[in-house]
Scaffold this active site. Structure first.
Site, PDB file in Angstrom:
ATOM      1  N   LYS A 204       0.843  -1.207   0.000  1.00 30.90           N
ATOM      2  CA  LYS A 204       0.000   0.000   0.000  1.00 30.90           C
ATOM      3  C   LYS A 204       0.879   1.259   0.000  1.00 30.90           C
ATOM      4  O   LYS A 204       0.655   2.206  -0.759  1.00 30.90           O
ATOM      5  CB  LYS A 204      -0.912  -0.017   1.237  1.00 30.90           C
ATOM      6  CG  LYS A 204      -1.582   1.296   1.558  1.00 30.90           C
ATOM      7  CD  LYS A 204      -2.613   1.688   0.511  1.00 30.90           C
ATOM      8  CE  LYS A 204      -3.027   3.130   0.646  1.00 30.90           C
ATOM      9  NZ  LYS A 204      -3.883   3.584  -0.447  1.00 30.90           N
ATOM     10  N   CYS A 258      -2.928  10.932   1.105  1.00 31.93           N
ATOM     11  CA  CYS A 258      -2.256   9.666   0.762  1.00 31.93           C
ATOM     12  C   CYS A 258      -0.834   9.913   0.255  1.00 31.93           C
ATOM     13  O   CYS A 258       0.123   9.645   0.950  1.00 31.93           O
ATOM     14  CB  CYS A 258      -3.066   8.912  -0.281  1.00 31.93           C
ATOM     15  SG  CYS A 258      -4.549   8.159   0.394  1.00 31.93           S
TER      16      CYS A 258
HETATM   17  N1  LIG Z   1      -9.816   8.652   1.354  1.00 28.97           N
HETATM   18  C1  LIG Z   1      -9.090   7.897   0.529  1.00 28.97           C
HETATM   19  O1  LIG Z   1      -9.143   8.075  -0.675  1.00 28.97           O
HETATM   20  C2  LIG Z   1      -8.183   6.799   1.088  1.00 28.97           C
HETATM   21  C3  LIG Z   1      -7.629   5.907   0.182  1.00 28.97           C
HETATM   22  C4  LIG Z   1      -6.856   4.879   0.675  1.00 28.97           C
HETATM   23  C5  LIG Z   1      -6.609   4.765   2.035  1.00 28.97           C
HETATM   24  N2  LIG Z   1      -7.153   5.677   2.911  1.00 28.97           N
HETATM   25  C6  LIG Z   1      -6.881   5.509   4.338  1.00 28.97           C
HETATM   26  O2  LIG Z   1      -8.086   5.123   4.993  1.00 28.97           O
HETATM   27  C7  LIG Z   1      -8.104   5.666   6.307  1.00 28.97           C
HETATM   28  C8  LIG Z   1      -9.378   6.477   6.499  1.00 28.97           C
HETATM   29  O3  LIG Z   1      -9.346   7.553   5.586  1.00 28.97           O
HETATM   30  P1  LIG Z   1     -10.624   8.460   5.289  1.00 28.97           P
HETATM   31  O4  LIG Z   1     -10.282   9.271   4.119  1.00 28.97           O
HETATM   32  O5  LIG Z   1     -11.848   7.607   5.274  1.00 28.97           O
HETATM   33  O6  LIG Z   1     -10.644   9.372   6.616  1.00 28.97           O
HETATM   34  P2  LIG Z   1     -11.764  10.414   7.043  1.00 28.97           P
HETATM   35  O7  LIG Z   1     -11.091  11.430   7.837  1.00 28.97           O
HETATM   36  O8  LIG Z   1     -12.603  10.772   5.871  1.00 28.97           O
HETATM   37  O9  LIG Z   1     -12.726   9.545   8.002  1.00 28.97           O
HETATM   38  C9  LIG Z   1     -12.321   8.934   9.170  1.00 28.97           C
HETATM   39  C10 LIG Z   1     -13.501   8.902  10.149  1.00 28.97           C
HETATM   40  O10 LIG Z   1     -13.077   8.201  11.318  1.00 28.97           O
HETATM   41  C11 LIG Z   1     -13.654   8.814  12.458  1.00 28.97           C
HETATM   42  N3  LIG Z   1     -12.896   8.401  13.638  1.00 28.97           N
HETATM   43  C12 LIG Z   1     -11.684   8.857  14.068  1.00 28.97           C
HETATM   44  N4  LIG Z   1     -11.288   8.162  15.148  1.00 28.97           N
HETATM   45  C13 LIG Z   1     -12.268   7.263  15.411  1.00 28.97           C
HETATM   46  C14 LIG Z   1     -12.434   6.238  16.400  1.00 28.97           C
HETATM   47  N5  LIG Z   1     -11.496   5.999  17.298  1.00 28.97           N
HETATM   48  N6  LIG Z   1     -13.572   5.506  16.389  1.00 28.97           N
HETATM   49  C15 LIG Z   1     -14.526   5.723  15.452  1.00 28.97           C
HETATM   50  N7  LIG Z   1     -14.412   6.661  14.478  1.00 28.97           N
HETATM   51  C16 LIG Z   1     -13.290   7.408  14.463  1.00 28.97           C
HETATM   52  C17 LIG Z   1     -13.614  10.287  12.131  1.00 28.97           C
HETATM   53  O11 LIG Z   1     -14.562  11.003  12.910  1.00 28.97           O
HETATM   54  C18 LIG Z   1     -13.938  10.285  10.634  1.00 28.97           C
HETATM   55  O12 LIG Z   1     -15.318  10.450  10.386  1.00 28.97           O
HETATM   56  C19 LIG Z   1      -6.825   6.492   6.458  1.00 28.97           C
HETATM   57  O13 LIG Z   1      -5.826   5.696   7.048  1.00 28.97           O
HETATM   58  C20 LIG Z   1      -6.452   6.799   5.022  1.00 28.97           C
HETATM   59  O14 LIG Z   1      -5.079   7.032   4.876  1.00 28.97           O
HETATM   60  C21 LIG Z   1      -7.940   6.686   2.447  1.00 28.97           C
END
Ligand SMILES: NC(=O)c1ccc[n+]([C@@H]2O[C@H](COP(=O)([O-])OP(=O)(O)OC[C@H]3O[C@@H](n4cnc5c(N)ncnc54)[C@H](O)[C@@H]3O)[C@@H](O)[C@H]2O)c1
Length: 454
Positions: A204, A258
């Site tokens: 990743k 990312c």
């Molecule tokens: N967005 C993308 O395109 C993408 C792509 C690949 C990987 N990722 C990875 O996926 C993960 C999530 O990314 P995202 O973009 O969805 O983040 P985001 O910020 O959009 O959403 C994360 C959510 O998690 C919640 N949260 C935080 N701590 C929490 C907890 N302890 N318990 C419950 N909820 C909690 C937040 O309130 C938020 O709503 C990250 O590690 C990111 O690097 C994201």
């Protein structure tokens, strides 16, 4: 059908929850943000993503998807919480730790636990497994099945890619990978590949690092092209005629959570070896200041310069400003005393960025320079007249190589083609400067500006 608990309802967790609910699973979405929970329980969504509204509202109506601020007993737990970086560029996995701890009271033998959040190499083994071991579980012997299954979706196409992309399923044990793969096969049409957690974690990170390093190469070419008096865009076009070459495009830097973040997870764990990865980050981080310095040069002869910034989001047609180089350019330019800045950004809510946004014509009105920082579709379609009719001097600095104007009345500089760049003169964009005005004082503290967005 399985009971699935998805922890974290953001760009990844919410579409994932909705897709499993559509497939007939009973899904509980969990988020610490109670606004997100109540929005979801009304069948609404809090993020912009094509098609998401529809699938979420149907899933909530059917009773297959609901939300809460705390987990509940489930067969499968999927963790999709944020993993940002600290100010020193080290990974912040606190949310993943806290999400893993939050399911401890509900865990039962045979449950499947999947981390989807992007994490540094070794996190499953050294951080997540020990949380369960301390609570009396033995994931190494499969009393619960622990896996890391990274996401690689493209914002704007998340629902399509969630289903159609190849999925990597990295088990803490072989059996855990097989169990997690069966879960993804409920919704994924692409291949589901089983491997170990360390390889999945690193794969990743290397996907995004590959892109970051290649963009750094294009950005370095943009700088070299100025020093050597060649046009980087022409060079890229010619070089890419080679059947095995694909040089990327230069730009104002790399944004998003990312590409601009994940390479640091590798640097943190292998600082001595990850030399190229570190340097690529430095090159990409230097681009907002490269842009700001050229803006400063372009307007340096003017008495009361006005610069219009077009775009703040890090990605075209998106409202996502996380780690956006455009915002860094804005902050850097704000340090220039005497410079008037207007900003037009059609996708972003101004409260989100705390920057005053105006309509396009107002932004361009009496401006000496328009700086294009995001490749929104709307910008690609702009006609020369809007610049000529509204600006004091119709000069564009296109950092995304996306403006399609061929009219000599508009002067266009591109980030890979800054040869012959001249300061803007009040009377006409192309003419030579008449007198030097030193009212601008460049006081940019680059480190400070970069840190604001970590
Ligand atoms: N967005 C993308 O395109 C993408 C792509 C690949 C990987 N990722 C990875 O996926 C993960 C999530 O990314 P995202 O973009 O969805 O983040 P985001 O910020 O959009 O959403 C994360 C959510 O998690 C919640 N949260 C935080 N701590 C929490 C907890 N302890 N318990 C419950 N909820 C909690 C937040 O309130 C938020 O709503 C990250 O590690 C990111 O690097 C994201």
């Amino acid at each position: 059908m399985e009971n699935i608990c998805v922890i974290g309802l953001g760009y990844i967790g919410l579409p994932t929850a909705a897709v499993f609910a559509r497939a007939g699973c009973s899904v509980l979405g969990v988020d610490i943000n109670s606004n997100i929970v109540s929005t979801l329980n009304q069948g609404l969504v809090h993020i912009e993503e094509a098609g998401l509204n529809d699938i979420v509202s149907k899933a909530v109506q059917s009773g297959k998807l609901r939300a809460a601020t705390k987990p509940a007993s489930s067969d499968v737990y999927i963790i999709a919480v944020p993993t940002p970086i600290h100010e020193d560029f080290s990974a912040n996995v606190d949310a993943v730790v806290s999400a893993a701890q939050s399911i401890l009271p509900y865990l039962e033998k045979g449950n499947i636990v999947i981390v989807e959040s992007t994490i540094p190499p070794g996190t499953i083994q050294h951080v997540i497994a020990p949380i369960f071991e301390k609570a009396g579980w033995d994931p190494g012997n499969n009393d619960i099945y622990l896996s890391y299954c990274p996401e690689r979706v493209l914002p704007g196409k998340i629902l399509y890619e969630l289903i159609n992309n190849t999925r990597i399923v990295g088990g803490y044990t072989r059996e855990a990978a097989l169990e997690a793969a069966e879960i993804y096969k409920l919704v994924v049409k692409g291949a589901v590949i089983e491997t170990g957690a360390p390889a999945a974690e690193m794969a990743k990170l290397m996907e995004n690092t590959f892109r970051d390093v290649n963009i750094a190469l294009a950005n370095e070419l943009a700088k070299i092209s100025k020093a050597l008096n060649v046009n980087a865009h022409e060079v890229i076009e010619l070089a890419n005629k080679h059947p095995r070459v694909n040089i990327h495009q230069p730009g104002p830097g790399v944004g998003g959570h990312c590409l601009a973040v994940d390479p640091y997870f590798i640097v943190e764990k292998a600082a001595d070896q990850a030399q190229l990865i570190k340097l690529a980050r430095e090159i990409n981080q230097s681009m907002p200041s490269f842009v700001a310095r050229h803006v400063e040069f372009l307007v340096s002869e003017l008495r009361r310069p006005k610069v219009a910034l077009l775009g703040l989001a890090y990605k075209g047609n998106s409202d996502d400003c996380r780690e956006s180089p455009a915002i860094k350019v804005y902050r850097l330019l704000k340090e220039l005393k005497g410079l008037q800045i207007s900003v037009y950004e059609p996708f972003v809510n101004q409260e989100k960025v705390n920057i005053n946004l105006v309509q396009l014509k107002e932004a361009l009105s009496d401006a000496h320079l328009a700086v294009v920082l995001t490749d929104h579709k709307e910008f690609k379609q702009l006609d020369s007249r809007i610049f000529i009719e509204n600006m004091k001097t119709p000069v564009i600095f296109d950092t995304k190589n996306c403006i399609n104007i061929k009219n000599d009345e508009v002067k266009i500089y591109k980030i890979g083609d800054l040869n012959g760049i001249e300061t803007i003169n009040e009377s006409f964009a192309h003419s030579k400067p008449i007198k030097k005005n030193i009212s601008l004082k460049y006081t940019i503290n680059e480190k400070k500006v970069n840190n604001i967005y970590k």
